[in-house]
Design a protein around this motif. Structure first.
Motif, short mmCIF file in Angstrom:
data_model
loop_
_atom_site.label_atom_id
_atom_site.label_comp_id
_atom_site.label_asym_id
_atom_site.label_seq_id
_atom_site.Cartn_x
_atom_site.Cartn_y
_atom_site.Cartn_z
N PRO A 7 0.95 -1.08 0.10
CA PRO A 7 0.38 0.21 -0.11
C PRO A 7 0.72 1.25 0.35
O PRO A 7 1.83 0.88 0.40
CB PRO A 7 -0.67 -0.51 1.17
N GLY A 8 -0.15 2.70 -1.01
CA GLY A 8 1.09 3.39 -1.14
C GLY A 8 2.02 3.18 -2.17
O GLY A 8 2.92 4.33 -2.78
N VAL A 9 2.00 2.43 -2.87
CA VAL A 9 3.12 2.53 -4.10
C VAL A 9 2.39 2.32 -5.54
O VAL A 9 1.69 1.13 -4.89
CB VAL A 9 4.55 1.95 -3.57
N PHE A 10 2.94 2.37 -7.00
CA PHE A 10 1.96 2.07 -7.72
C PHE A 10 2.52 0.67 -8.50
O PHE A 10 3.68 0.51 -8.10
CB PHE A 10 2.37 2.80 -9.33
N VAL A 11 1.77 -0.33 -8.46
CA VAL A 11 2.72 -2.03 -8.48
C VAL A 11 3.56 -1.67 -9.63
O VAL A 11 2.39 -1.67 -11.00
CB VAL A 11 1.56 -2.88 -8.90
N PRO A 12 4.53 -2.04 -10.19
CA PRO A 12 5.28 -1.69 -11.64
C PRO A 12 3.99 -3.11 -12.41
O PRO A 12 4.05 -3.97 -11.90
CB PRO A 12 6.28 -2.02 -11.60
N ARG A 13 3.68 -2.42 -13.60
CA ARG A 13 3.55 -3.40 -14.97
C ARG A 13 4.08 -4.60 -15.73
O ARG A 13 5.80 -3.65 -16.41
CB ARG A 13 2.26 -2.47 -15.26
N PRO A 14 4.37 -5.19 -16.04
CA PRO A 14 5.31 -5.69 -17.46
C PRO A 14 5.27 -5.05 -18.70
O PRO A 14 6.01 -5.11 -19.16
CB PRO A 14 4.31 -7.10 -18.12
N GLU A 15 4.30 -4.42 -19.23
CA GLU A 15 4.11 -3.30 -19.71
C GLU A 15 5.44 -2.41 -20.30
O GLU A 15 6.07 -2.03 -20.81
CB GLU A 15 2.77 -2.56 -19.91
N THR A 16 5.75 -2.43 -18.29
CA THR A 16 6.59 -0.63 -18.40
C THR A 16 8.24 -1.09 -18.71
O THR A 16 9.08 -0.89 -18.97
CB THR A 16 6.54 -0.23 -17.28
N GLU A 17 7.67 -2.82 -18.94
CA GLU A 17 9.24 -3.17 -19.08
C GLU A 17 9.97 -2.96 -20.14
O GLU A 17 11.36 -3.28 -20.77
CB GLU A 17 9.34 -5.67 -18.56
N LEU A 18 9.39 -2.69 -20.97
CA LEU A 18 9.70 -2.69 -22.73
C LEU A 18 10.41 -1.14 -22.57
O LEU A 18 11.39 -0.94 -23.11
CB LEU A 18 8.29 -2.75 -23.96
N LEU A 19 9.53 -0.26 -21.88
CA LEU A 19 10.20 0.91 -21.60
C LEU A 19 11.97 1.04 -20.81
O LEU A 19 12.88 1.74 -21.26
CB LEU A 19 9.40 2.05 -20.91
N ALA A 20 12.06 0.28 -20.29
CA ALA A 20 12.93 0.09 -19.06
C ALA A 20 14.15 -0.75 -20.26
O ALA A 20 15.36 -0.25 -20.06
CB ALA A 20 12.69 -0.99 -18.07
N GLY A 21 13.22 -2.16 -21.15
CA GLY A 21 14.13 -2.31 -22.26
C GLY A 21 14.74 -1.01 -23.09
O GLY A 21 16.44 -1.26 -23.37
N TRP A 22 14.02 -0.28 -23.53
CA TRP A 22 14.59 0.91 -24.29
C TRP A 22 15.30 1.64 -24.02
O TRP A 22 16.48 1.74 -24.35
CB TRP A 22 13.83 2.02 -24.55
N ALA A 23 15.71 1.97 -22.35
CA ALA A 23 16.33 2.57 -22.19
C ALA A 23 17.39 1.91 -21.64
O ALA A 23 19.16 2.61 -21.65
CB ALA A 23 15.72 3.43 -20.80
#
Length: 280
Positions: free
Chosen positions: A87-103
């Motif tokens: 509680p209190g933090v946004f749970v990371p989604r698998p879709e965001t792994e694509l943005l991280a991969g690009w970076a």
């Protein structure tokens, strides 16, 4: 003692009836969590002890009430790293792994890249970059105090410099020196409240979800901050809603400051994140 298959079948039925999107996966993850094992090793379990069954029934009931799976287990996995969440933090989604991969790909091409992650939330993207690009100098910022506390826990020992603050004013001293900038900003229009999944609407911080009438307010702030922080030729990548595949890139394209503004789809073919290069 109760047979594992019967326990799982009953849990799956209950979660499916509650509208949980992945009842089989979630039922198995929760049982593995209770038994102190992994989902892949569950077939080795024949019987579920009574004490474990009581704990499991409670967790299944909470999941059926649409409490996020990751809140119940206390853990989220993101690329190759493990994150503590609750509680209190946004749970990371698998879709965001694509943005991280690009970076990670962009940062890996540089000798000692300077990377900034705005709206870091749990620290997922920053931690993944630090993990996979050990030569990177990574900075992260989070505005929400409870989320910042989770990020501090997740980024401890990674070398990432974490700050509590507003992305609109963060890292003034880095102006013109950043190579790669990432952001998973809030991007849901306020009027879309009813369409948001209960797991997010009722449990993720609203500061991490909603961003003005059209959902683009934070992205407009991001465009200005990225233009200040990046060196000429530096790149920015940010996530957006699937319905913003044209409107989100347009925020950057309209300023005339950016080249190579393009949108990227996720694995389901939905518009997911935009990247751009600072031209001037």
């Amino acid at each position: 003692m109760t047979q594992r298959r019967a326990v799982l079948a009953a849990a799956v039925d209950r979660l499916r009836a509650a509208g949980v999107a992945s009842p089989e996966h979630d039922a198995a993850e929760l049982l593995a969590h209770v038994l102190g094992t992994t989902r892949s090793r569950l077939p080795l379990v024949d019987e579920v002890p009574a004490a474990a069954l009581a704990t499991y029934d409670d967790l299944v009931a909470r999941r059926a009430a649409r409490e996020p799976l990751q809140h119940l287990t206390g853990t989220a996995y993101f690329r190759h790293v493990e994150l503590a969440v609750g509680p209190g933090v946004f749970v990371p989604r698998p879709e965001t792994e694509l943005l991280a991969g690009w970076a990670i790909e962009r940062a890996s091409a540089l000798e000692r890249p300077v990377v900034v992650d705005l709206c870091t939330g749990s620290g997922a993207v920053a931690k993944a970059i630090a993990d996979e690009v050990p030569t990177a100098v990574v900075h992260a910022v989070e505005l929400d105090e409870p989320a910042h506390a989770w990020a501090a826990r997740n980024l401890a020992g990674t070398g990432v410099e974490l700050r509590l603050g507003d992305m609109a004013t963060a890292f003034e001293e880095l102006a013109g020196s950043v190579d790669v900038l990432t952001c998973n900003p809030p991007y849901i229009p306020l009027e879309a409240w009813e369409s948001v999944a209960p797991e997010a609407r009722d449990h993720d911080p609203h500061l991490a979800l909603f961003s003005g009438a059209d959902g683009l307010d934070a992205i407009r702030v991001l465009e200005q901050r990225a233009a200040l922080l990046l060196r000429v030729g530096g790149v920015v990548g940010f996530e957006h809603a699937d319905v913003q595949g044209e409107s989100a890139p347009a925020v950057f394209a309209a300023t005339g400051r950016w080249a190579d503004v393009r949108d990227h789809a996720d694995l389901a073919g939905r518009a997911r994140f935009t990247t751009a290069r600072l031209a001037r």
